[in-house]
Structure formats: structure tokens, C-alpha cells
Scaffold this active site. Structure first.
Site, PDB file in Angstrom:
ATOM      1  N   ASN A 106       0.855  -1.193   0.000  1.00 50.07           N
ATOM      2  CA  ASN A 106       0.000   0.000   0.000  1.00 50.07           C
ATOM      3  C   ASN A 106       0.882   1.231   0.000  1.00 50.07           C
ATOM      4  OD1 ASN A 106      -2.433   1.566   0.305  1.00 50.07           O
ATOM      5  ND2 ASN A 106      -1.901   1.850   2.460  1.00 50.07           N
ATOM      6  N   HIS A 108       0.763   5.260   1.268  1.00 45.23           N
ATOM      7  CA  HIS A 108      -0.010   6.131   2.153  1.00 45.23           C
ATOM      8  C   HIS A 108       0.648   7.514   2.195  1.00 45.23           C
ATOM      9  CE1 HIS A 108      -2.782   7.117   5.354  1.00 45.23           C
ATOM     10  NE2 HIS A 108      -1.763   7.705   5.973  1.00 45.23           N
ATOM     11  N   ASP A 140      -0.881  -5.350   6.485  1.00 46.08           N
ATOM     12  CA  ASP A 140      -1.250  -6.382   7.457  1.00 46.08           C
ATOM     13  C   ASP A 140      -2.698  -6.133   7.851  1.00 46.08           C
ATOM     14  OD1 ASP A 140      -1.237  -4.304   9.240  1.00 46.08           O
ATOM     15  OD2 ASP A 140       0.481  -5.016  10.397  1.00 46.08           O
ATOM     16  N   GLU A 141      -3.118  -6.713   8.960  1.00 45.61           N
ATOM     17  CA  GLU A 141      -4.543  -6.641   9.273  1.00 45.61           C
ATOM     18  C   GLU A 141      -4.957  -5.335   9.947  1.00 45.61           C
ATOM     19  OE1 GLU A 141      -5.044 -10.394  11.247  1.00 45.61           O
ATOM     20  OE2 GLU A 141      -4.299 -11.388   9.439  1.00 45.61           O
ATOM     21  N   GLY A 142      -3.988  -4.485  10.267  1.00 48.01           N
ATOM     22  CA  GLY A 142      -4.320  -3.220  10.923  1.00 48.01           C
ATOM     23  C   GLY A 142      -4.534  -2.099   9.919  1.00 48.01           C
ATOM     24  N   ASP A 144      -3.076   0.792   8.094  1.00 49.59           N
ATOM     25  CA  ASP A 144      -1.800   1.395   7.661  1.00 49.59           C
ATOM     26  C   ASP A 144      -0.662   1.042   8.626  1.00 49.59           C
ATOM     27  OD1 ASP A 144      -3.059   2.660   5.464  1.00 49.59           O
ATOM     28  OD2 ASP A 144      -3.733   4.279   6.755  1.00 49.59           O
ATOM     29  N   GLU A 173       5.067  10.251  -4.395  1.00 50.88           N
ATOM     30  CA  GLU A 173       4.425   8.923  -4.439  1.00 50.88           C
ATOM     31  C   GLU A 173       4.643   8.258  -5.791  1.00 50.88           C
ATOM     32  OE1 GLU A 173       0.339   8.524  -3.073  1.00 50.88           O
ATOM     33  OE2 GLU A 173       0.476  10.425  -2.030  1.00 50.88           O
TER      34      GLU A 173
HETATM   35  C1  GAR Z   1      -2.854   8.962  -2.844  1.00 43.86           C
HETATM   36  O1  GAR Z   1      -2.345  10.128  -2.245  1.00 43.86           O
HETATM   37  C2  GAR Z   1      -2.656   7.772  -1.919  1.00 43.86           C
HETATM   38  O2  GAR Z   1      -1.462   7.808  -1.191  1.00 43.86           O
HETATM   39  C3  GAR Z   1      -3.843   7.949  -1.002  1.00 43.86           C
HETATM   40  O3  GAR Z   1      -4.904   8.299  -1.851  1.00 43.86           O
HETATM   41  C4  GAR Z   1      -4.372   9.024  -2.952  1.00 43.86           C
HETATM   42  C5  GAR Z   1      -4.870   8.364  -4.221  1.00 43.86           C
HETATM   43  O4  GAR Z   1      -4.548   9.131  -5.341  1.00 43.86           O
HETATM   44  N1  GAR Z   1      -4.111   6.748  -0.270  1.00 43.86           N
HETATM   45  C6  GAR Z   1      -4.596   6.749   0.961  1.00 43.86           C
HETATM   46  O5  GAR Z   1      -4.870   7.755   1.566  1.00 43.86           O
HETATM   47  C7  GAR Z   1      -4.778   5.370   1.555  1.00 43.86           C
HETATM   48  N2  GAR Z   1      -5.003   5.464   2.963  1.00 43.86           N
HETATM   49  P1  GAR Z   1      -4.591   8.495  -6.789  1.00 43.86           P
HETATM   50  O6  GAR Z   1      -5.974   7.856  -6.924  1.00 43.86           O
HETATM   51  O7  GAR Z   1      -4.439   9.669  -7.722  1.00 43.86           O
HETATM   52  O8  GAR Z   1      -3.480   7.515  -6.890  1.00 43.86           O
END
Ligand code: GAR
Length: 200
Positions: A106, A108, A140-142, A144, A173
Site C-alpha cells: 500500500n 499512504h 497487514d490486518e491493521g 496502515d 508517491e
Molecule cells: C494517494 O495520495 C494515496 O497515497 C492515497 O490516496 C491518494 C490516491 O490518489 N491513499 C490513501 O490515503 C490510503 N489510505 P490516486 O488515486 O491519484 O493515486
């Protein structure tokens, strides 16, 4: 390595993975893209790249367990060996993770364990931190909470809003996620309990 991506919305991280894959710098085979949202832009991006895409809307199932069972059967049917969550805004149930049989990653938009869950960038701005960033981790199961693979720091600037910080983090990212996948697929990650060591 047959790889699937799950995304709930815009799909810019998915696009970064597709771009890296198409340019030959992501050594996986993107075989499937799934979403819990029928209208997700991510599904359109997948289709444009010729990747099979399918929606698994929660309201088509009695509950999330049933939705994830169907989703997992589809992933297994596609012989998926690696699953990447890219803006998939749902916490996968323990049952899914235990039965998956493949690693799940994932991304985040914060320096975990700070600001898990929804609106990580808003949480960072409101808290007043000087630095935030992004994290790629095993699921994992938690919430983030899985072992961390890569993190990168992004400064929070005076006057930042949730949106301006999110945009600055997003640029990182798009680089960090493909990098983490390359390390995993290249056999460069060694797990020692919670710690992930990156081999030279
Ligand atoms: C990204 O910033 C990602 O890190 C976040 O959502 C956005 C998706 O953008 N994810 C979370 O917050 C997960 N908890 P995208 O659809 O343009 O890739």
C-alpha cells in the site's frame, strides 16, 4: 510477476505504475485492475492501457466480506502474485489477507505511523508538522500498520492547504511506489520481524 492494482478513485498512482511498466522500468506484468467504485477514473486508465479492469461495488454484495471473497476469487483466477493498493480507500478484512497467498503493498500519504487512515494530508496540516511525506508498506490486518518498505520526507510549507500538500506528496508517491515494487520484485527486501532491510 503477475500484478494487480486496486484503486478507488482518480488513479494517478496507477497511472505512474502503468507508465513505468510501459517504459520497461517496472519488471512486473500488470494483469488486472479492480475497484470498489464503478465510476473510478482508475478503471478508465486501466482500460486505456489494455489492462482488464473490473468494479466490485459494495452495494452489489450483502457485506464487505462477500465483496472481498468475489474480488479475491477474481485475483486468484488471474493468477495474481502481487497486489498493489493505490488509493484503495477500504481496509481489507483479515480473511482476505490471510487467504490471499501473495504480498500486498500500500502507499499512504504520510510518514507512518503518523496520520494513518483518511485525510492524512489534512491531519498533517492541522497538526502543524513541518515535515510529512509518504510511505510504501506491506499490508497487514491493521490500519496502515504493516512493515515499512520505503518512506520519503516532504516539507509542509507555510500556508499549505490539504490540497497543496497532497499535490507535493503525490509527485513523490509516483516515484516511490514503482521504486518499492522494483526492490520487492528484484529480491532486494529482507524481512526481519517488523523491519524491512534493503539489500545492496
Ligand atoms: C494517494 O495520495 C494515496 O497515497 C492515497 O490516496 C491518494 C490516491 O490518489 N491513499 C490513501 O490515503 C490510503 N489510505 P490516486 O488515486 O491519484 O493515486
Amino acid at each position: 510477476m503477475k500484478t494487480a492494482v486496486l484503486a478507488s478513485g482518480r488513479g494517478s498512482n496507477l497511472q505512474a505504475l502503468i507508465d513505468a511498466w510501459q517504459s520497461g522500468s517496472l519488471p512486473v506484468n500488470l494483469v488486472a485492475v479492480g475497484s470498489d467504485q464503478s465510476e473510478a477514473q482508475a478503471l478508465k486508465r486501466a482500460e486505456a492501457a489494455g489492462i482488464p479492469a473490473k468494479a466490485f461495488p459494495l452495494n452489489a454484495y450483502p457485506d464487505q466480506l462477500a465483496q472481498e471473497e468475489d474480488l479475491l476469487a477474481w485475483l486468484h483466477g488471474n493468477e495474481v502474485e502481487l497486489l498493489l493498493l493505490a488509493g484503495y480507500m477500504r481496509v481489507l478484512k483479515a480473511d482476505f489477507i490471510q487467504k490471499a497467498g501473495f504480498p500486498i503493498l500500500n502507499i499512504h500519504p504520510s510518514l507512518l505511523p503518523a496520520f494513518p487512515g483518511l485525510h492524512a494530508q489534512r491531519q498533517a496540516v492541522e497538526y502543524g508538522v513541518r515535515y510529512s511525506g509518504c510511505t510504501v508498506h506491506f499490508v497487514d490486518e491493521g490500519l496502515d500498520s504493516g512493515p515499512i518498505i520505503l518512506q520519503e520526507v516532504v516539507p509542509v510549507l507555510p500556508g499549505d492547504t490539504e490540497d497543496s500538500l497532497a499535490a507535493r506528496i503525490l509527485e513523490v508517491e509516483h516515484r516511490l511506489y514503482p521504486e518499492a515494487v522494483r526492490l520487492l520484485v528484484g529480491g532486494k527486501l529482507e524481512r526481519r520481524g517488523r523491519q524491512i532491510w534493503v539489500k545492496k
